[in-house]
Design a protein around this motif. Structure first.
Motif, short mmCIF file in Angstrom:
data_model
loop_
_atom_site.label_atom_id
_atom_site.label_comp_id
_atom_site.label_asym_id
_atom_site.label_seq_id
_atom_site.Cartn_x
_atom_site.Cartn_y
_atom_site.Cartn_z
N ALA A 50 -10.14 37.87 26.80
CA ALA A 50 -9.66 39.09 26.16
C ALA A 50 -8.61 39.82 26.99
N VAL A 51 -8.36 39.35 28.23
CA VAL A 51 -7.49 40.11 29.13
C VAL A 51 -6.11 39.48 29.30
N CYS A 52 -6.04 38.23 29.79
CA CYS A 52 -4.74 37.67 30.16
C CYS A 52 -4.63 36.21 29.73
N SER A 53 -3.56 35.88 29.03
CA SER A 53 -3.36 34.52 28.52
C SER A 53 -2.99 33.52 29.62
N ARG A 54 -2.66 34.00 30.82
CA ARG A 54 -2.33 33.08 31.91
C ARG A 54 -3.58 32.46 32.53
N ARG A 55 -4.72 32.96 32.17
CA ARG A 55 -5.97 32.42 32.69
C ARG A 55 -6.34 31.16 31.91
N HIS A 56 -6.25 30.02 32.56
CA HIS A 56 -6.38 28.75 31.85
C HIS A 56 -7.52 27.89 32.37
N GLU A 57 -8.49 28.47 33.05
CA GLU A 57 -9.65 27.67 33.47
C GLU A 57 -10.38 27.11 32.26
N LEU A 58 -10.44 27.90 31.18
CA LEU A 58 -11.06 27.46 29.94
C LEU A 58 -10.04 27.53 28.81
N ARG A 59 -10.05 26.52 27.96
CA ARG A 59 -9.24 26.50 26.76
C ARG A 59 -10.12 26.89 25.57
N ILE A 61 -1.27 41.37 23.00
CA ILE A 61 -0.57 40.14 22.60
C ILE A 61 0.89 40.25 23.04
N GLU A 62 1.35 39.29 23.86
CA GLU A 62 2.67 39.41 24.47
C GLU A 62 3.64 38.30 24.12
N GLY A 117 -0.29 32.47 18.47
CA GLY A 117 -0.85 31.22 17.96
C GLY A 117 -2.33 31.10 18.27
N THR A 118 -2.72 31.47 19.50
CA THR A 118 -4.14 31.44 19.87
C THR A 118 -4.94 32.41 19.02
N LEU A 119 -4.39 33.60 18.80
CA LEU A 119 -5.05 34.59 17.96
C LEU A 119 -5.31 34.03 16.56
N ARG A 120 -4.31 33.38 16.00
CA ARG A 120 -4.47 32.83 14.64
C ARG A 120 -5.52 31.73 14.60
N ARG A 121 -5.59 30.92 15.66
CA ARG A 121 -6.61 29.86 15.69
C ARG A 121 -8.01 30.45 15.79
N PRO A 159 -13.24 49.08 30.94
CA PRO A 159 -11.83 48.70 30.84
C PRO A 159 -11.03 49.85 30.25
N LEU A 160 -10.26 50.53 31.09
CA LEU A 160 -9.61 51.77 30.71
C LEU A 160 -8.24 51.59 30.10
N ALA A 161 -7.48 50.61 30.59
CA ALA A 161 -6.09 50.47 30.13
C ALA A 161 -5.60 49.04 30.37
N PHE A 162 -4.57 48.67 29.61
CA PHE A 162 -3.92 47.36 29.74
C PHE A 162 -2.42 47.60 29.86
N SER A 163 -1.76 46.74 30.62
CA SER A 163 -0.33 46.89 30.85
C SER A 163 0.34 45.53 30.80
#
Length: 295
Positions: A37-46, A72-73, A79-83, A166-170
């Motif tokens: 839910a936080v960062c799409s660069r985290r790829h330990e799990l698909r 969503i950036e 694409g991941t969201l749609r899947r 979780p207070l904010a996202f940037s």
């Protein structure tokens, strides 16, 4: 009331994640939220890994919910969201209104970052397919009570009851910046901080926790002593946010308090040494979030 385990907010190694959920499969939890839910660069799990965990937890009797990213950036994020939205098997937690749109009227959970503060907003989301909503993290008990009197009868209510807020996202990655690294070459720095990177004031007081692009509270939100109040208000689910160690013990204490086998105030005392930081509950009482009110 039911117990929900929210998505892991941090970046943990793949084996750690699988071991964590294997332990949670045997814990007295009713609902489990899965996904990044936080960062799409985290790829330990698909996504395929999350779906494998979902199948295992479903077999263990848990209701599984797939969480979407809050911010969503990129087109790949979309694409991941749609899947996820079109997975066809599991309920989805929509954490932004793009995810609500992608659900196309199918049932979903309205996440806490949708910022729902009025009965009219809840009615719109219920009409769009929401079956449960998670109260905004900074909403007070009084604000929730005012909404519960007018919300759609079919809409269940979940309250975030334990964990760092979780207070904010940037768009900027604060953990990478701490190491003087650009976001595009972050070297996955947040994997070195399984409960986030603590930021203190010059007076050495805990202030915030950096978790990649997410900013969290330094203190741990804990409403275990408010379960009787929530039950009387009509809350359906209490949500817990995962931590890297001793989570199984936290869940056991929460379950004991919900079942009436332990007073909420006693459960809070037993939880104190198991938490990564001191407790707070200010938002619930309508005061600054880092305050701790007497039970």
């Amino acid at each position: 009331m039911k117990i929900a385990l929210g998505p892991i907010q941090y970046y943990w190694p793949r084996d750690t994640v699988f071991a964590f959920y294997e332990a949670m499969a045997a814990a007295p939890i009713d609902i489990v939220y899965l996904g990044e839910a936080v960062c799409s660069r985290r790829h330990e799990l698909r996504l395929s890994d999350w779906l494998a965990l979902a199948a295992m937890l479903e077999q263990a009797g848990k209701q599984v919910v797939l969480s979407t990213q809050v911010l969503i950036e990129s087109s790949s994020d979309l694409g991941t969201l749609r899947r996820i939205a079109g997975n066809g098997r599991y309920l989805v937690e929509a954490n932004d209104f793009g995810a609500v749109h992608c659900m196309n009227g199918h049932p979903f959970v309205a996440g806490p970052h949708l910022n729902l503060y009025s009965a009219q907003s809840l009615a719109i989301l219920a009409k769009a397919g929401a079956t449960r909503w998670i109260m905004p993290l900074e909403m007070s008990r009084g604000g929730l009570a005012a909404l519960l009197g007018d919300k759609p009868a079919t809409l269940q209510t979940e309250v975030f009851a334990y964990g760092r807020l979780p207070l904010a996202f940037s768009a900027r990655c604060f953990t990478a910046r701490h190491r003087n690294l650009p976001k595009d070459d972050c070297r996955f720095s947040c994997i070195d901080h399984p409960d986030g990177l603590l930021m203190s004031t010059r007076e050495k007081q805990p202030f915030l926790v950096l978790n990649g692009i997410q900013t969290q509270s330094a203190l741990v939100y804990n409403l275990v002593d408010q379960f009787d109040v929530m039950r009387a208000m009509g809350v359906d689910v209490v949500g817990l946010s995962p931590q890297s160690a001793l989570m199984i013990d936290i869940v056991a204490l929460v379950h004991a308090a919900l079942q009436g086998r332990m007073r909420g105030s006693d459960a809070a005392k037993h939880m104190a040494p198991l938490m990564p930081a001191a407790a707070c509950d200010g938002f619930w009482h309508g005061v600054p979030g880092l305050d701790k009110q007497a039970a």
